[in-house]
Motif scaffolding. Structure first.
Motif, mmCIF file in Angstrom:
data_model
loop_
_atom_site.group_PDB
_atom_site.id
_atom_site.type_symbol
_atom_site.label_atom_id
_atom_site.label_comp_id
_atom_site.label_asym_id
_atom_site.label_seq_id
_atom_site.Cartn_x
_atom_site.Cartn_y
_atom_site.Cartn_z
ATOM 1 N N ILE A 62 0.829 -1.207 0.000
ATOM 2 C CA ILE A 62 0.000 0.000 0.000
ATOM 3 C C ILE A 62 0.860 1.253 0.000
ATOM 4 N N LEU A 63 1.952 1.241 0.755
ATOM 5 C CA LEU A 63 2.858 2.386 0.767
ATOM 6 C C LEU A 63 3.382 2.668 -0.627
ATOM 7 N N ASP A 64 3.793 1.621 -1.332
ATOM 8 C CA ASP A 64 4.303 1.769 -2.693
ATOM 9 C C ASP A 64 3.236 2.368 -3.608
ATOM 10 N N MET A 65 2.018 1.883 -3.473
ATOM 11 C CA MET A 65 0.911 2.401 -4.289
ATOM 12 C C MET A 65 0.605 3.856 -3.942
ATOM 13 N N ALA A 66 0.536 4.133 -2.644
ATOM 14 C CA ALA A 66 0.085 5.451 -2.189
ATOM 15 C C ALA A 66 1.032 6.574 -2.580
ATOM 16 N N VAL A 67 2.347 6.343 -2.458
ATOM 17 C CA VAL A 67 3.287 7.426 -2.775
ATOM 18 C C VAL A 67 3.321 7.713 -4.272
ATOM 19 N N LYS A 68 2.888 6.754 -5.085
ATOM 20 C CA LYS A 68 2.794 6.992 -6.519
ATOM 21 C C LYS A 68 1.558 7.820 -6.869
ATOM 22 N N ILE A 69 0.592 7.821 -5.966
ATOM 23 C CA ILE A 69 -0.630 8.601 -6.159
ATOM 24 C C ILE A 69 -0.523 9.957 -5.470
ATOM 25 N N LYS A 70 0.011 9.964 -4.257
ATOM 26 C CA LYS A 70 0.193 11.205 -3.480
ATOM 27 C C LYS A 70 1.570 11.148 -2.817
ATOM 28 N N PRO A 71 2.590 11.634 -3.497
ATOM 29 C CA PRO A 71 3.966 11.504 -2.995
ATOM 30 C C PRO A 71 4.175 12.059 -1.594
ATOM 31 N N ASP A 72 3.390 13.046 -1.206
ATOM 32 C CA ASP A 72 3.581 13.655 0.113
ATOM 33 C C ASP A 72 2.569 13.138 1.140
ATOM 34 N N ILE A 73 2.007 11.971 0.891
ATOM 35 C CA ILE A 73 1.029 11.429 1.831
ATOM 36 C C ILE A 73 1.644 11.256 3.213
ATOM 37 N N ASP A 74 0.883 11.585 4.235
ATOM 38 C CA ASP A 74 1.371 11.432 5.604
ATOM 39 C C ASP A 74 1.371 9.950 5.988
ATOM 40 N N VAL A 75 2.456 9.521 6.607
ATOM 41 C CA VAL A 75 2.630 8.126 7.017
ATOM 42 C C VAL A 75 3.005 8.101 8.499
ATOM 43 N N PHE A 76 2.405 7.182 9.243
ATOM 44 C CA PHE A 76 2.799 7.037 10.635
ATOM 45 C C PHE A 76 3.007 5.565 10.976
ATOM 46 N N TYR A 77 3.747 5.347 12.056
ATOM 47 C CA TYR A 77 3.907 3.994 12.581
ATOM 48 C C TYR A 77 3.944 4.071 14.094
ATOM 49 N N ILE A 78 3.656 2.956 14.734
ATOM 50 C CA ILE A 78 3.665 2.896 16.189
ATOM 51 C C ILE A 78 4.955 2.222 16.647
ATOM 52 N N ASP A 79 5.734 2.949 17.414
ATOM 53 C CA ASP A 79 6.958 2.393 17.990
ATOM 54 C C ASP A 79 6.625 1.915 19.401
ATOM 55 N N THR A 80 6.476 0.618 19.541
ATOM 56 C CA THR A 80 6.082 0.041 20.831
ATOM 57 C C THR A 80 7.248 -0.105 21.804
ATOM 58 N N ASP A 81 8.442 0.209 21.350
ATOM 59 C CA ASP A 81 9.687 -0.027 22.093
ATOM 60 C C ASP A 81 10.104 -1.494 22.033
ATOM 61 N N PHE A 82 9.286 -2.325 21.368
ATOM 62 C CA PHE A 82 9.599 -3.750 21.273
ATOM 63 C C PHE A 82 9.566 -4.221 19.819
ATOM 64 N N LEU A 83 9.902 -3.339 18.895
ATOM 65 C CA LEU A 83 9.927 -3.723 17.495
ATOM 66 C C LEU A 83 11.211 -4.484 17.175
ATOM 67 N N PHE A 84 11.139 -5.387 16.207
ATOM 68 C CA PHE A 84 12.321 -6.123 15.767
ATOM 69 C C PHE A 84 13.310 -5.173 15.085
ATOM 70 N N PRO A 85 14.602 -5.459 15.188
ATOM 71 C CA PRO A 85 15.585 -4.668 14.438
ATOM 72 C C PRO A 85 15.286 -4.672 12.945
ATOM 73 N N GLU A 86 14.779 -5.792 12.449
ATOM 74 C CA GLU A 86 14.450 -5.901 11.019
ATOM 75 C C GLU A 86 13.334 -4.936 10.627
ATOM 76 N N THR A 87 12.454 -4.640 11.571
ATOM 77 C CA THR A 87 11.373 -3.695 11.292
ATOM 78 C C THR A 87 11.927 -2.287 11.136
ATOM 79 N N HIS A 88 12.833 -1.912 12.015
ATOM 80 C CA HIS A 88 13.479 -0.602 11.876
ATOM 81 C C HIS A 88 14.295 -0.541 10.586
ATOM 82 N N GLN A 89 14.919 -1.650 10.230
ATOM 83 C CA GLN A 89 15.688 -1.719 8.983
ATOM 84 C C GLN A 89 14.783 -1.489 7.779
ATOM 85 N N THR A 90 13.618 -2.112 7.792
ATOM 86 C CA THR A 90 12.670 -1.954 6.685
ATOM 87 C C THR A 90 12.185 -0.514 6.597
#
Length: 248
Positions: free
Chosen positions: A57-85
């Motif tokens: 969805i992110l890939d699709m959305a930025v092609k439609i609205k490049p400046d779309i607002d994006v948020f994520y929840i940092d639970t303090d327990f995210l995998f390192p791979e998630t931060h990498q992504t």
């Protein structure tokens, strides 16, 4: 009544039915375009940088609205791979995802509720670390985009492209509602979309480190979330009646 200040009114059931009937044969991109045209800057996209749906969805959305607002929840327990992504997505799409998190540090949570709350009361842990930060993220918004799909679990089998979110008091847009996992992966590979490397290690659904485990065989794709607890949702997408207790 939502616990956040609503800036849009709840639509009548007939209005939602009409919108979903119009979008029944729409592509995910057409659904996103509809939401962008309808809600403009009142629209925000939730991306966990864990699931493939959110990345597609992110890939699709930025092609439609490049400046779309994006948020994520940092639970303090995210995998390192998630931060990498997340970092890969920032480089790829030029986005500036906004992190929301509880003010209660893991240490403060342990002091207040005891160690390993996620083991003893995972619903409360999710409420503190995911639901309330999401409530903050959605304040002042009229709609949010999520990665919900009907095939993800039994609790999501009736998901529609456009819904009213009683929990947060705004529209919920689910562009991939009718897609299955194979279709999402096909899109990921076709468009070379970055995805969380834990997917290649048996994790079809990725949340917090303490509550996520690999899934084997023909298990539900979300069977690795809160395994053995009977819990299947973090609380963000549980349908509620029009009133909600603040303790939920």
């Amino acid at each position: 009544m939502s616990l956040v200040d609503k800036i849009v009114e709840e639509p009548a059931k007939e209005e939602l039915d009409r919108i979903n009937a119009e979008l029944e044969d729409a592509t995910p991109q057409e659904i996103i375009k509809w939401a962008v045209d309808r809600f403009g800057d009142g629209l925000i996209l939730a991306c966990s940088f864990g699931g493939i749906s959110g990345m597609a969805i992110l890939d699709m959305a930025v092609k439609i609205k490049p400046d779309i607002d994006v948020f994520y929840i940092d639970t303090d327990f995210l995998f390192p791979e998630t931060h990498q992504t997340k970092e890969e997505a920032i480089k790829r799409y030029g986005i500036k995802p906004i992190a929301f998190k509880t003010k209660l540090t893991p240490e403060a949570q342990a002091e207040k509720y005891g160690d390993e709350l996620w083991k003893r009361n995972p619903d409360l842990c999710c409420h503190i670390r995911k639901v309330e930060p999401t409530r903050e993220a959605l304040k002042g918004r009229s709609a949010w985009i999520t990665g919900l799909r009907r095939d993800q679990s039994s609790t999501r089998r009736n998901v529609r492209p456009v819904e009213w979110d009683y929990k947060f008091g705004l529209y919920k847009i689910n562009p991939l509602a009718y897609w299955n996992e194979r279709e999402v992966w096909r899109y990921i590979f076709k468009h070379n979309v970055p995805y969380n490397p834990l997917h290649d290690q048996g994790y079809p659904s990725i949340g917090c480190t303490h509550c996520t485990s690999p899934v084997y065989g023909s298990e539900d794709s979300r069977a690795g979330r809160w395994a053995g607890t009977g819990k299947v949702e973090c609380g963000l997408h549980i349908k509620l009646p029009q009133t909600e207790s603040s303790s939920q």
